[in-house]
Scaffold this motif. Structure first.
Motif, PDB file in Angstrom:
ATOM      1  N   VAL A 171       0.863  -1.186   0.022  1.00  0.00           N
ATOM      2  CA  VAL A 171       0.041   0.014  -0.041  1.00  0.00           C
ATOM      3  C   VAL A 171       1.007   1.239   0.080  1.00  0.00           C
ATOM      4  CG1 VAL A 171      -1.755   1.208   1.348  1.00  0.00           C
ATOM      5  CG2 VAL A 171      -1.871  -1.134   1.095  1.00  0.00           C
ATOM      6  N   PRO A 172       0.667   2.018  -0.824  1.00  0.00           N
ATOM      7  CA  PRO A 172       1.692   3.304  -1.072  1.00  0.00           C
ATOM      8  C   PRO A 172       1.425   4.215   0.297  1.00  0.00           C
ATOM      9  CG  PRO A 172      -0.164   3.533  -2.565  1.00  0.00           C
ATOM     10  CD  PRO A 172      -0.324   2.268  -1.987  1.00  0.00           C
ATOM     11  N   ASN A 173       2.442   5.051   0.560  1.00  0.00           N
ATOM     12  CA  ASN A 173       2.382   5.883   1.575  1.00  0.00           C
ATOM     13  C   ASN A 173       2.465   7.183   0.625  1.00  0.00           C
ATOM     14  OD1 ASN A 173       3.117   7.942   3.543  1.00  0.00           O
ATOM     15  ND2 ASN A 173       3.979   6.177   4.939  1.00  0.00           N
ATOM     16  N   ILE A 174       1.554   8.020   0.792  1.00  0.00           N
ATOM     17  CA  ILE A 174       1.497   9.149  -0.188  1.00  0.00           C
ATOM     18  C   ILE A 174       1.557  10.481   0.592  1.00  0.00           C
ATOM     19  CG2 ILE A 174       0.283   8.082  -1.896  1.00  0.00           C
ATOM     20  CD1 ILE A 174      -2.250   9.842  -1.374  1.00  0.00           C
ATOM     21  N   GLY A 175       1.602  10.573   1.916  1.00  0.00           N
ATOM     22  CA  GLY A 175       1.605  11.990   2.706  1.00  0.00           C
ATOM     23  C   GLY A 175       2.448  11.482   3.958  1.00  0.00           C
ATOM     24  N   GLY A 176       2.154  12.572   4.755  1.00  0.00           N
ATOM     25  CA  GLY A 176       2.520  12.575   6.137  1.00  0.00           C
ATOM     26  C   GLY A 176       3.442  13.820   6.569  1.00  0.00           C
ATOM     27  N   ASP A 177       3.848  14.020   7.620  1.00  0.00           N
ATOM     28  CA  ASP A 177       4.890  15.154   7.962  1.00  0.00           C
ATOM     29  C   ASP A 177       5.429  14.646   9.161  1.00  0.00           C
ATOM     30  OD1 ASP A 177       2.709  15.323  10.113  1.00  0.00           O
ATOM     31  OD2 ASP A 177       2.441  17.367   9.825  1.00  0.00           O
ATOM     32  N   ILE A 178       6.509  15.490   9.517  1.00  0.00           N
ATOM     33  CA  ILE A 178       7.289  14.909  10.601  1.00  0.00           C
ATOM     34  C   ILE A 178       7.862  16.601  11.461  1.00  0.00           C
ATOM     35  CG2 ILE A 178       9.684  14.358  11.370  1.00  0.00           C
ATOM     36  CD1 ILE A 178       9.777  12.760   8.852  1.00  0.00           C
ATOM     37  N   VAL A 179       7.370  16.628  12.647  1.00  0.00           N
ATOM     38  CA  VAL A 179       7.702  17.636  13.365  1.00  0.00           C
ATOM     39  C   VAL A 179       8.572  17.438  14.495  1.00  0.00           C
ATOM     40  CG1 VAL A 179       7.091  19.689  14.609  1.00  0.00           C
ATOM     41  CG2 VAL A 179       5.325  18.770  12.852  1.00  0.00           C
ATOM     42  N   PHE A 180       9.456  18.117  14.799  1.00  0.00           N
ATOM     43  CA  PHE A 180      10.434  17.764  15.832  1.00  0.00           C
ATOM     44  C   PHE A 180      10.402  18.845  16.856  1.00  0.00           C
ATOM     45  CE2 PHE A 180      12.620  16.043  12.283  1.00  0.00           C
ATOM     46  CZ  PHE A 180      12.955  14.671  12.684  1.00  0.00           C
ATOM     47  N   ASN A 181      10.080  18.480  18.157  1.00  0.00           N
ATOM     48  CA  ASN A 181       9.938  19.499  19.100  1.00  0.00           C
ATOM     49  C   ASN A 181       9.805  18.999  20.600  1.00  0.00           C
ATOM     50  OD1 ASN A 181       7.578  20.120  21.306  1.00  0.00           O
ATOM     51  ND2 ASN A 181       6.550  21.265  19.759  1.00  0.00           N
ATOM     52  N   SER A 182      10.758  19.702  21.486  1.00  0.00           N
ATOM     53  CA  SER A 182      11.072  19.028  22.744  1.00  0.00           C
ATOM     54  C   SER A 182       9.882  18.302  23.543  1.00  0.00           C
ATOM     55  CB  SER A 182      11.965  19.856  23.376  1.00  0.00           C
ATOM     56  OG  SER A 182      11.184  21.151  23.697  1.00  0.00           O
ATOM     57  N   SER A 183       8.902  18.785  23.268  1.00  0.00           N
ATOM     58  CA  SER A 183       7.762  18.168  24.141  1.00  0.00           C
ATOM     59  C   SER A 183       7.569  16.798  23.992  1.00  0.00           C
ATOM     60  CB  SER A 183       6.247  19.091  24.114  1.00  0.00           C
ATOM     61  OG  SER A 183       5.590  18.552  23.163  1.00  0.00           O
ATOM     62  N   PHE A 184       8.088  16.263  22.720  1.00  0.00           N
ATOM     63  CA  PHE A 184       7.972  14.759  22.480  1.00  0.00           C
ATOM     64  C   PHE A 184       9.215  13.746  22.798  1.00  0.00           C
ATOM     65  CE2 PHE A 184       5.405  17.528  19.204  1.00  0.00           C
ATOM     66  CZ  PHE A 184       4.319  17.195  19.575  1.00  0.00           C
ATOM     67  N   VAL A 479      -1.914  16.006   5.573  1.00  0.00           N
ATOM     68  CA  VAL A 479      -2.185  16.121   7.123  1.00  0.00           C
ATOM     69  C   VAL A 479      -1.520  17.187   7.610  1.00  0.00           C
ATOM     70  CG1 VAL A 479      -2.009  13.541   7.418  1.00  0.00           C
ATOM     71  CG2 VAL A 479       0.203  14.815   7.716  1.00  0.00           C
ATOM     72  N   ASP A 480      -2.012  17.648   8.855  1.00  0.00           N
ATOM     73  CA  ASP A 480      -1.293  18.884   9.329  1.00  0.00           C
ATOM     74  C   ASP A 480      -1.686  19.164  10.766  1.00  0.00           C
ATOM     75  OD1 ASP A 480       0.231  21.296   8.764  1.00  0.00           O
ATOM     76  OD2 ASP A 480      -1.528  22.233   9.901  1.00  0.00           O
ATOM     77  N   SER A 481      -0.697  19.655  11.512  1.00  0.00           N
ATOM     78  CA  SER A 481      -0.901  20.208  13.068  1.00  0.00           C
ATOM     79  C   SER A 481       0.368  20.714  13.238  1.00  0.00           C
ATOM     80  CB  SER A 481      -1.361  18.836  13.977  1.00  0.00           C
ATOM     81  OG  SER A 481      -1.367  19.579  15.297  1.00  0.00           O
ATOM     82  N   ASN A 482       0.224  21.798  13.907  1.00  0.00           N
ATOM     83  CA  ASN A 482       1.556  22.610  14.350  1.00  0.00           C
ATOM     84  C   ASN A 482       1.632  22.787  16.008  1.00  0.00           C
ATOM     85  OD1 ASN A 482       3.531  24.465  15.149  1.00  0.00           O
ATOM     86  ND2 ASN A 482       3.530  25.375  12.907  1.00  0.00           N
ATOM     87  N   ARG A 487       0.951  24.985  21.590  1.00  0.00           N
ATOM     88  CA  ARG A 487       1.458  25.325  22.838  1.00  0.00           C
ATOM     89  C   ARG A 487       1.051  26.638  23.345  1.00  0.00           C
ATOM     90  NH1 ARG A 487       7.803  25.165  23.636  1.00  0.00           N
ATOM     91  NH2 ARG A 487       7.594  23.055  22.965  1.00  0.00           N
ATOM     92  N   ILE A 488       1.055  27.670  22.431  1.00  0.00           N
ATOM     93  CA  ILE A 488       0.685  29.206  22.692  1.00  0.00           C
ATOM     94  C   ILE A 488      -0.848  29.132  22.645  1.00  0.00           C
ATOM     95  CG2 ILE A 488       0.832  31.329  21.824  1.00  0.00           C
ATOM     96  CD1 ILE A 488       3.619  30.634  20.654  1.00  0.00           C
ATOM     97  N   SER A 489      -1.410  28.348  21.655  1.00  0.00           N
ATOM     98  CA  SER A 489      -2.939  28.652  21.812  1.00  0.00           C
ATOM     99  C   SER A 489      -3.577  27.353  21.107  1.00  0.00           C
ATOM    100  CB  SER A 489      -3.185  29.958  20.864  1.00  0.00           C
ATOM    101  OG  SER A 489      -4.866  29.584  20.491  1.00  0.00           O
ATOM    102  N   PRO A 490      -4.157  26.585  22.173  1.00  0.00           N
ATOM    103  CA  PRO A 490      -4.742  25.328  21.638  1.00  0.00           C
ATOM    104  C   PRO A 490      -5.910  25.624  20.594  1.00  0.00           C
ATOM    105  CG  PRO A 490      -4.973  25.442  23.977  1.00  0.00           C
ATOM    106  CD  PRO A 490      -4.015  26.510  23.590  1.00  0.00           C
ATOM    107  N   TYR A 491      -6.592  26.532  21.008  1.00  0.00           N
ATOM    108  CA  TYR A 491      -7.746  26.963  20.009  1.00  0.00           C
ATOM    109  C   TYR A 491      -7.179  27.326  18.863  1.00  0.00           C
ATOM    110  CZ  TYR A 491     -11.721  29.420  18.203  1.00  0.00           C
ATOM    111  OH  TYR A 491     -12.740  29.685  17.227  1.00  0.00           O
ATOM    112  N   TRP A 492      -6.161  28.068  18.414  1.00  0.00           N
ATOM    113  CA  TRP A 492      -5.717  28.469  17.204  1.00  0.00           C
ATOM    114  C   TRP A 492      -4.923  27.226  16.630  1.00  0.00           C
ATOM    115  CZ3 TRP A 492      -8.547  31.482  14.819  1.00  0.00           C
ATOM    116  CH2 TRP A 492      -9.224  32.405  15.369  1.00  0.00           C
ATOM    117  N   GLY A 493      -4.329  26.585  17.556  1.00  0.00           N
ATOM    118  CA  GLY A 493      -3.845  25.264  16.926  1.00  0.00           C
ATOM    119  C   GLY A 493      -4.547  24.237  16.162  1.00  0.00           C
ATOM    120  N   GLY A 494      -5.982  24.217  16.929  1.00  0.00           N
ATOM    121  CA  GLY A 494      -6.747  23.220  16.181  1.00  0.00           C
ATOM    122  C   GLY A 494      -7.276  24.008  14.849  1.00  0.00           C
TER     123      GLY A 494
END
Lengths: 774, 263
Positions: A171-184, A479-482, A487-494
């Protein structure tokens, strides 16, 4: 029996814990009171799994119901079964599912990530769909931070697990993203998304069909022999991670087998064909969290029936105790409910045609029980009844109303000076692990298998496949989420996660058609975490509603599937709020889809979306000044909707040749990426005088992450493009031109701000990720 | 004219391979590994598709090469019927000794080793579009029957073990002399460059595909079935938006022509 009735709380507590049962004393007492007796160990294990946060959504359900839009004119099935389904046209539908596999991936990265893929593709396949793509949103710790070694080990293992499973499965993997952040650092996030295609009239449901109880339909378990792997997987997912538990936790991680799954999928296809040809309705479901108990009881309860099961009939790897057999999360298994008349044919498909017993030792299809018209869930083992509970009580779960309290915040906007050498600033940002090219990772993924790929990872903001040969439509996925915004604003994050996921599919010309949300947060019993969860859900729901479904004014883009993952925390702290969104886009003719690479010298570049001084959480603040700031980008809903809908129309009318949405790294990175991405033949010259208000500082103009798009206009139709954008109330800014010269040249007021050779920029951007993971 | 796409447990390209074969006008079906092998004689040609047969246990292709259907295929090949092995199919052909056709297992497809400026920069699985050059003459082999020497083709690769090696003295010289080296990786201008990313997997002499001395058996690592339609091409290629056919179609057209000529 486990003694509960009549015992003091401390004694009950110690009885539960000594038997590895995670539920509260109160929960155990409520079960005993419904049963009117002390429960058996098996019963408690079943309830513990079914009432876990993972299976029951006990903390999240009321919030999801309150805010999320799950209905729409295109919705065939909302978030009730294993996948959500939306109609593409009168004939075809897309099925989508989205889950997390965070804790398993933190303790055993390879197996954890692989079983994440394994589980999500089963969720889509069991709807009768052909699984056509996966995508992986990944969040890892800081690769240069104090836990760098662990972070790199987790990252590498997760990527290996994803490709080793997905490539072998085919099954092909056609997307995704990677974010590095110390909370993880101590709790990575491994989300998995899968989509499938199914004809509208051929959807198979994961419940006991009508008359299943009256006609004592067979309950058939298919696949790998049940073993003790993944015991307590769901309860493990419903607790914070502690390092001292690492060895125990490893036992809760399931074992993947893409090879067996590959054969199972082909056998399932024959099963689907058989029942379609005969016009017989069956129930079909994958075994995931909660194992055998979850799949059987949910299918029975959903059909309004009871069930009697015999663990002695189950094919298994060894003689395990009944509580293990009932809840083990052995992978590569499906549950089927079908009329007795079909039994011989079904056994033949799995056990002879596809020869499961010879493909994998002990694998097969076995009849393990029958559906009945009672309201009980009865399980026997070695001639004894080990579980006899009201089926709807078991599956109904419980509900908690958690307290919420805003997390204390002290974010301020920094007082910073613009640096002299903006070339170095841009190079440093292009090299940073969150901006650098993802090529190092996606070359491990087979993006080509099935032969459906039209647009692949790296080529544009979303992937695109053409899954049905005789049809022209394509399915886009992004896909997305920053987490820095969250962290600063969960509302605007959503809210921004939804907006950007939609922009991504719009940037290739596809219409955002449905969304899924996988909500990754900390411990919901802590009011601050629960507040973050609720804020994010409010924000993302607002975006769905206000950036409505194109062509259906005020009808939200529906969320048809999703998952809640709480307890993403360790003693070191909780993860940044991460409502990860996947967006499916539909394009009616794949030949109209466009990519982000610059196409031809002389073409004009347009910017839509004004720049605002909102660099909170931006790559510029963090990478250059090591500050987070306070003003996160917000979603201006009307502007956002108009931009997204206008871009789709402009691409459809062939007015645009290349398009890239503005997000991390702002206008400067967006334009640079359009030049650096393959084939990387051309440069560009931008004039910032035309990019907005003259009062805004040049660095902020370059790196503000306010939403927008950069468009390469087709020659000779610039006026048409201008008019189209105007008609949507937008003010396109002609900011530059594609050049034959391979330079990234940015000027303001006649002064050169950035002047880089494309090769130098590319070198930084190409190598950044590999260097971070070395 | 009827072809069989031979399926093993773990194959994952059989469906798109069949779509491609049918699209050029061949009839065909997927032939499951546990069907009676003698039924293979009803077919005029065979495809061994890509995938991970038997989970790549032991070595990629090693288990499938010992299956009864392969024994029968060896007999069918001796009668001159064409076989094209793609990716894992190529690995099976090597492991069964059908390629390079010396009657022994004389070569291996080892793990990819990406070498740049003399240094190993990466190993193992890799998926990308690459350039191929047809280094044999037309009519030399079944899978490139209608392709002229020197023609360049763009196709995707997706494998972990495509690095063709041999320790048999003189074998490479013989393959070169006999025109058995069918495809090589090359740069966009058609030139050789024996390092990553042009030689994408470290294969000896940048070899991407070979045939047996008789020419009826072709094995290749790149996937023609995934470059069959023009829309499958990557965006840098302007022909993505022109016409309907991709370069991979030539491999399937060749097979068809080979069967017609042979008949």
């Amino acid at each position: 029996m486990l003694k509960i009735v009549g015992l003091a709380d401390e004694k009950v507590e110690s009885n539960l814990r000594s038997n590895d049962i995670g539920m509260t004393v109160q929960e155990a007492r409520s079960i005993a009171s419904i049963l009117g007796r002390d429960p058996t160990l098996t019963e408690l294990f079943c309830y513990d799994a079914m009432w876990s946060e993972h299976c029951s959504y006990k903390s999240s359900r009321s919030t999801l119901r309150e805010f999320l839009p799950t209905e729409g004119p295109n919705v065939v099935m909302g978030p009730v079964e294993d996948s959500g389904i939306v109609a593409i046209d009168d004939k075809w539908c897309v099925a989508i599912s989205h889950e997390s596999h965070n804790h398993p991936s933190q303790v055993l990265p390879n197996e954890g990530a692989a079983t994440g893929i394994g589980g999500i593709v089963r969720d889509v396949n069991c709807m009768g769909a052909i699984v056509v793509a996966t995508a992986d949103p990944l969040r890892f710790g800081d690769p240069f931070g104090p836990k760098a070694n662990k972070v790199r080990w987790v990252t590498e293992g997760v990527v290996d697990g994803i490709w080793q499973y997905g490539n072998a499965l085919g099954v092909p993997n056609i997307g995704g993203d990677i974010v590095f952040n110390s909370s993880f650092d101590d709790n990575c996030l491994v989300n998995v998304v899968s989509i499938g295609v199914v004809r509208k009239n051929e959807i198979i449901h994961s419940k006991a069909p009508q008359a299943a109880g009256e006609n004592c339909y067979d309950v058939i378990l298919i696949g790998k022999p049940t073993d003790s792997s993944g015991v307590g997987g769901v309860t493990f997912a419903s607790e914070a991670l502690r390092e001292e538990d690492e060895i125990t936790n490893r036992g809760a991680v399931q074992i993947p087998d893409p090879f067996l799954k590959n054969v199972l999928f082909k056998a399932n296809a024959d099963l689907f064909e058989l029942v379609r040809n005969l016009g017989i309705e069956i129930g079909f479901k994958d075994l995931g969290g909660g194992g055998f108990t979850c799949a059987t009881s949910e299918m029975g309860a959903a059909g309004g029936y009871g069930m009697e099961l015999d663990l002695d009939l189950m094919h298994k790897a060894a003689d395990f105790s009944p509580e293990i057999l009932a809840i083990a999360e052995t992978q590569e298994r499906f549950l089927l409910i079908s009329p007795k008349s079909l039994c011989a044919k079904i056994m033949r498909i799995y056990n002879e045609d596809w020869d499961l017993p010879n493909v994998y030792e002990g694998a097969r299809a076995s009849v393990v029980g029958q559906v009945n018209t009672t309201d009980r869930f009865v399980v026997k083992h070695k001639g004894k009844i080990v579980c006899d509970v009201p089926i709807k009580h078991l599956t109904g779960g419980i509900k908690y109303q958690r307290d919420e309290k805003p997390r204390f915040k002290n974010f301020v906007e920094p007082d910073i000076e613009m640096l002299e050498d903006m070339n170095q600033v841009l190079l440093k940002i292009l090299r940073s692990p969150n901006i650098a090219s993802r090529e190092h990772v996606y070359r491990y993924y087979d993006t080509e298998v099935m032969g459906n790929a039209v647009i692949r990872p790296g080529e544009a903001d979303a992937g695109l496949i053409a899954p049905i040969r005789e049809e022209k439509f394509g399915i886009a996925l992004s896909v997305d989420s920053n987490p820095f915004y969250g962290r600063i604003s969960p509302y605007w994050g959503g809210a921004t996660a939804v907006a950007e996921a939609m922009r991504n599919v719009a940037a290739i010309g596809a219409t955002p058609w449905t969304l899924t949300d996988c909500l990754n947060f900390g411990n919901p019993e802590k009011p601050e975490s629960f507040w973050e969860f609720r804020e994010s859900v409010k924000g993302l729901a607002e975006s769905c509603k206000k950036i409505w479904l194109k062509g259906y004014k005020n009808q939200p883009v529906p969320i048809v599937s999703g998952n809640v993952s709480f307890y993403n925390e360790s003693p070191e702290g909780t993860v940044d709020p991460s409502p990860i969104i996947a967006c499916v886009g539909i394009i009616h003719d794949i030949s109209k889809a466009i990519t982000m690479d610059l196409k031809e010298p002389g073409d004009k570049l347009f910017l839509i979306g004004p720049r605002f001084d909102e660099l909170g959480g931006s790559e510029y603040y963090r990478t250059i000044f090591d500050v987070s700031g306070a003003n996160v980008p917000i979603v201006r809903f009307d502007l956002e909707r108009n931009m997204i809908h206008a871009v789709i129309d402009a691409i459809d009318q062939k007015l645009v040749k290349a398009c890239h949405d503005i997000s991390n790294g702002g206008l400067a990175c967006t334009a640079a990426e359009m030049a650096m991405v393959r084939p990387a033949k051309f440069g560009f010259e931008l004039n910032l005088d035309k990019a907005g208000e003259s009062i805004m500082r040049t660095d902020k103009l370059l790196f503000s992450e306010s939403s927008g798009f950069v468009l390469e206009a087709s020659k000779g139709v610039e006026a048409q493009l201008f008019n189209l954008l105007n008609d949507y109330g937008l003010e396109p800014m002609e900011i530059g031109v594609v050049t034959e010269v391979q330079r990234i040249l940015i000027k303001r007021k006649g002064i050169t701000v950035i002047d880089l050779h494309l090769d130098d920029a590319k070198e930084a951007w190409d190598k950044g990720l590999g260097e971070a993971l070395k | 004219m009827k072809i069989a796409v031979v399926q093993f447990p773990g194959s994952n390209c059989e469906y798109e391979t069949l779509v491609a074969a049918k699209n050029v006008g061949m009839e065909g079906e997927i032939f499951r590994w546990n069907k009676p092998p003698e039924e293979l004689s009803y077919f005029d040609g065979f495809f061994l598709p890509g995938g991970f047969s038997y989970q790549d246990r032991v070595r990629a292709g090693a288990i499938a090469a010992k299956e009864p259907v392969i024994k029968t295929l060896i007999e069918e090949a001796e009668n001159g019927k064409p076989i094209i092995g793609i990716c894992n199919g190529f690995q099976i052909l090597i492991e069964s000794g059908l390629l390079p056709g010396t009657g022994r297992v004389d070569m291996a497809l080892a793990q990819n080793v990406m070498v740049s400026r003399g240094k190993i920069v990466r190993r193992g699985y890799y998926c990308d579009w690459i350039n191929l050059r047809h280094d044999s003459s037309s009519k030399r082999c079944s899978g490139s029957f209608i392709i002229d020497r020197g023609i360049q083709l763009q196709m995707p690769i997706a494998h972990g073990e495509g690095n063709l090696v041999t320790s048999t003295p003189g074998l490479l010289e013989r393959l070169n002399e006999e025109n058995q080296i069918v495809f090589r990786y090359c740069d966009a201008q058609g030139k050789d460059f024996n390092e990553f990313p042009v030689n994408v997997n470290g294969s000896t002499e940048s070899i991407a595909g070979i045939c047996n001395p008789e020419g009826n058996i072709l094995g290749m690592m790149p996937h023609p079935e995934r470059a069959f339609f023009s829309w499958q091409l990557p965006p840098g290629d302007t022909s993505k938006y022109i016409g309907e056919s991709g370069p991979g179609r030539l491999i399937f057209e060749s097979m068809k022509r080979y069967i017609e000529v042979r008949a």
